[in-house]
Design a protein around this motif. Structure first.
Motif, PDB file in Angstrom:
ATOM      1  N   MET A   1       0.848  -1.183   0.000  1.00 21.52           N
ATOM      2  CA  MET A   1       0.000   0.000   0.000  1.00 21.52           C
ATOM      3  C   MET A   1       0.888   1.239   0.000  1.00 21.52           C
ATOM      4  SD  MET A   1      -2.912   1.236   2.744  1.00 21.52           S
ATOM      5  CE  MET A   1      -4.049  -0.023   2.257  1.00 21.52           C
ATOM      6  N   ASN A   2       0.482   2.236  -0.751  1.00 23.96           N
ATOM      7  CA  ASN A   2       1.210   3.504  -0.747  1.00 23.96           C
ATOM      8  C   ASN A   2       0.344   4.592  -0.102  1.00 23.96           C
ATOM      9  OD1 ASN A   2      -0.546   4.689  -2.705  1.00 23.96           O
ATOM     10  ND2 ASN A   2       0.650   3.811  -4.358  1.00 23.96           N
ATOM     11  N   ALA A   3       0.900   5.787   0.040  1.00 27.17           N
ATOM     12  CA  ALA A   3       0.219   6.883   0.728  1.00 27.17           C
ATOM     13  C   ALA A   3      -1.086   7.275   0.036  1.00 27.17           C
ATOM     14  CB  ALA A   3       1.149   8.083   0.851  1.00 27.17           C
ATOM     15  N   GLU A   4      -1.106   7.257  -1.283  1.00 26.76           N
ATOM     16  CA  GLU A   4      -2.336   7.602  -2.017  1.00 26.76           C
ATOM     17  C   GLU A   4      -3.449   6.598  -1.719  1.00 26.76           C
ATOM     18  OE1 GLU A   4      -3.198  10.169  -3.926  1.00 26.76           O
ATOM     19  OE2 GLU A   4      -1.279  11.176  -4.193  1.00 26.76           O
ATOM     20  N   GLN A   5      -3.104   5.332  -1.684  1.00 24.31           N
ATOM     21  CA  GLN A   5      -4.097   4.299  -1.387  1.00 24.31           C
ATOM     22  C   GLN A   5      -4.593   4.419   0.051  1.00 24.31           C
ATOM     23  OE1 GLN A   5      -1.376   1.169  -2.516  1.00 24.31           O
ATOM     24  NE2 GLN A   5      -2.654   0.602  -4.286  1.00 24.31           N
ATOM     25  N   LEU A   6      -3.671   4.689   0.975  1.00 23.18           N
ATOM     26  CA  LEU A   6      -4.056   4.879   2.368  1.00 23.18           C
ATOM     27  C   LEU A   6      -4.961   6.099   2.498  1.00 23.18           C
ATOM     28  CD1 LEU A   6      -3.797   3.893   5.279  1.00 23.18           C
ATOM     29  CD2 LEU A   6      -1.722   5.296   5.478  1.00 23.18           C
ATOM     30  N   TYR A   7      -4.651   7.149   1.771  1.00 20.89           N
ATOM     31  CA  TYR A   7      -5.479   8.359   1.756  1.00 20.89           C
ATOM     32  C   TYR A   7      -6.916   8.005   1.382  1.00 20.89           C
ATOM     33  CZ  TYR A   7      -7.030  13.064   0.382  1.00 20.89           C
ATOM     34  OH  TYR A   7      -7.724  14.245   0.268  1.00 20.89           O
ATOM     35  N   ASP A   8      -7.067   7.299   0.282  1.00 24.76           N
ATOM     36  CA  ASP A   8      -8.408   6.932  -0.191  1.00 24.76           C
ATOM     37  C   ASP A   8      -9.135   6.061   0.828  1.00 24.76           C
ATOM     38  OD1 ASP A   8      -8.001   8.348  -2.557  1.00 24.76           O
ATOM     39  OD2 ASP A   8      -7.355   6.564  -3.669  1.00 24.76           O
ATOM     40  N   GLN A   9      -8.435   5.114   1.414  1.00 21.00           N
ATOM     41  CA  GLN A   9      -9.040   4.200   2.378  1.00 21.00           C
ATOM     42  C   GLN A   9      -9.492   4.944   3.632  1.00 21.00           C
ATOM     43  OE1 GLN A   9      -6.346   1.179   3.751  1.00 21.00           O
ATOM     44  NE2 GLN A   9      -7.899   0.152   4.964  1.00 21.00           N
ATOM     45  N   LEU A  10      -8.605   5.754   4.198  1.00 22.13           N
ATOM     46  CA  LEU A  10      -8.925   6.439   5.444  1.00 22.13           C
ATOM     47  C   LEU A  10      -9.939   7.558   5.253  1.00 22.13           C
ATOM     48  CD1 LEU A  10      -5.416   6.589   7.152  1.00 22.13           C
ATOM     49  CD2 LEU A  10      -7.308   5.001   7.606  1.00 22.13           C
ATOM     50  N   LYS A  11      -9.925   8.180   4.099  1.00 23.15           N
ATOM     51  CA  LYS A  11     -10.869   9.263   3.816  1.00 23.15           C
ATOM     52  C   LYS A  11     -12.304   8.755   3.902  1.00 23.15           C
ATOM     53  CE  LYS A  11     -12.158  12.631   0.351  1.00 23.15           C
ATOM     54  NZ  LYS A  11     -11.847  13.314  -0.877  1.00 23.15           N
ATOM     55  N   THR A  12     -12.558   7.606   3.307  1.00 16.16           N
ATOM     56  CA  THR A  12     -13.923   7.077   3.304  1.00 16.16           C
ATOM     57  C   THR A  12     -14.391   6.677   4.697  1.00 16.16           C
ATOM     58  OG1 THR A  12     -13.191   4.830   2.790  1.00 16.16           O
ATOM     59  CG2 THR A  12     -13.712   6.242   0.929  1.00 16.16           C
ATOM     60  N   VAL A  13     -13.468   6.321   5.565  1.00 17.83           N
ATOM     61  CA  VAL A  13     -13.817   5.921   6.928  1.00 17.83           C
ATOM     62  C   VAL A  13     -14.006   7.144   7.833  1.00 17.83           C
ATOM     63  CG1 VAL A  13     -12.931   4.736   8.987  1.00 17.83           C
ATOM     64  CG2 VAL A  13     -12.648   3.701   6.731  1.00 17.83           C
ATOM     65  N   ASN A  14     -13.163   8.151   7.675  1.00 16.60           N
ATOM     66  CA  ASN A  14     -13.130   9.265   8.624  1.00 16.60           C
ATOM     67  C   ASN A  14     -14.024  10.450   8.289  1.00 16.60           C
ATOM     68  OD1 ASN A  14     -11.160   8.546  10.810  1.00 16.60           O
ATOM     69  ND2 ASN A  14     -10.014   7.992   8.982  1.00 16.60           N
ATOM     70  N   GLU A  15     -14.232  10.743   7.031  1.00 15.09           N
ATOM     71  CA  GLU A  15     -15.064  11.895   6.685  1.00 15.09           C
ATOM     72  C   GLU A  15     -16.495  11.788   7.220  1.00 15.09           C
ATOM     73  OE1 GLU A  15     -14.810  13.251   2.645  1.00 15.09           O
ATOM     74  OE2 GLU A  15     -12.759  13.964   2.942  1.00 15.09           O
ATOM     75  N   THR A  28      -0.226  16.149   3.965  1.00 10.61           N
ATOM     76  CA  THR A  28      -1.030  14.973   4.296  1.00 10.61           C
ATOM     77  C   THR A  28      -0.358  13.700   3.804  1.00 10.61           C
ATOM     78  OG1 THR A  28      -3.085  16.225   4.327  1.00 10.61           O
ATOM     79  CG2 THR A  28      -3.267  13.863   3.938  1.00 10.61           C
ATOM     80  N   LEU A  29       0.101  13.691   2.578  1.00 13.91           N
ATOM     81  CA  LEU A  29       0.752  12.500   2.036  1.00 13.91           C
ATOM     82  C   LEU A  29       2.060  12.209   2.765  1.00 13.91           C
ATOM     83  CD1 LEU A  29      -0.008  12.892  -1.773  1.00 13.91           C
ATOM     84  CD2 LEU A  29      -1.083  11.320  -0.142  1.00 13.91           C
ATOM     85  N   GLU A  33       2.783   8.762   4.674  1.00 14.81           N
ATOM     86  CA  GLU A  33       4.013   7.987   4.458  1.00 14.81           C
ATOM     87  C   GLU A  33       4.639   7.625   5.804  1.00 14.81           C
ATOM     88  OE1 GLU A  33       5.533   6.600   1.914  1.00 14.81           O
ATOM     89  OE2 GLU A  33       4.285   7.403   0.306  1.00 14.81           O
ATOM     90  N   GLY A  34       4.607   8.561   6.741  1.00  9.98           N
ATOM     91  CA  GLY A  34       5.124   8.303   8.076  1.00  9.98           C
ATOM     92  C   GLY A  34       4.361   7.192   8.775  1.00  9.98           C
ATOM     93  N   LEU A  35       3.043   7.171   8.604  1.00  7.98           N
ATOM     94  CA  LEU A  35       2.241   6.090   9.178  1.00  7.98           C
ATOM     95  C   LEU A  35       2.638   4.746   8.578  1.00  7.98           C
ATOM     96  CD1 LEU A  35      -1.344   7.649   9.285  1.00  7.98           C
ATOM     97  CD2 LEU A  35       0.129   7.113  11.234  1.00  7.98           C
ATOM     98  N   LEU A  36       2.824   4.720   7.263  1.00  5.01           N
ATOM     99  CA  LEU A  36       3.217   3.482   6.594  1.00  5.01           C
ATOM    100  C   LEU A  36       4.617   3.031   7.024  1.00  5.01           C
ATOM    101  CD1 LEU A  36       1.747   4.233   3.070  1.00  5.01           C
ATOM    102  CD2 LEU A  36       0.892   2.563   4.734  1.00  5.01           C
ATOM    103  N   THR A  37       5.514   3.984   7.181  1.00  2.69           N
ATOM    104  CA  THR A  37       6.863   3.665   7.661  1.00  2.69           C
ATOM    105  C   THR A  37       6.808   3.067   9.061  1.00  2.69           C
ATOM    106  OG1 THR A  37       7.883   5.383   6.308  1.00  2.69           O
ATOM    107  CG2 THR A  37       9.126   4.655   8.243  1.00  2.69           C
TER     108      THR A  37
END
Length: 108
Positions: A1-15, A28-29, A33-37
């Motif tokens: 998973m990359n930052a863009e994919q995480l963005y899309d995933q978390l956006k739908t859950v949190n908004e 934001t990205l 990336e820091g979260l993924l690291t």
């Protein structure tokens, strides 16, 4: 998973819960990336703006979204690291101020 994919995933859950990503997409990205690291390092996505103890139980309060996100966004319009914000913060109707660390010093 990359930052863009995480963005899309978390956006739908949190908004739907009223938590939005910072409108500064570059920042934001970077934070995502820091979260993924951190997930690669520790096996869990702890806040990239805090030092992890490398112990999931000891770090449970800073696993994103951290325990401090809700009170930070409610009081300041932004969480400590600026990843999650309110709609009003993104619109500029809330002053962007420094969010103090809520995590107790003994946990840092």
């Amino acid at each position: 998973m990359n930052a863009e994919q995480l963005y899309d995933q978390l956006k739908t859950v949190n908004e739907p819960k009223g938590y939005f990503f910072n409108r500064d997409r570059e920042q934001t990205l970077f934070l995502l990336e820091g979260l993924l690291t951190n997930r690669e390092r520790y096996g869990y996505m702890c806040c990239p703006c805090r030092l992890a103890r490398e112990d999931r139980k000891a770090d449970r309060d800073i696993i994103c979204p951290c325990d401090y996100r809700e009170p930070d966004v409610r009081e300041y319009g932004s969480c400590y690291c600026g990843l999650y914000v309110s709609a009003a913060w993104n619109e500029g109707s809330i002053e962007h101020v420094f969010v103090p660390e809520r995590r107790p010093a003994e946990l840092c």
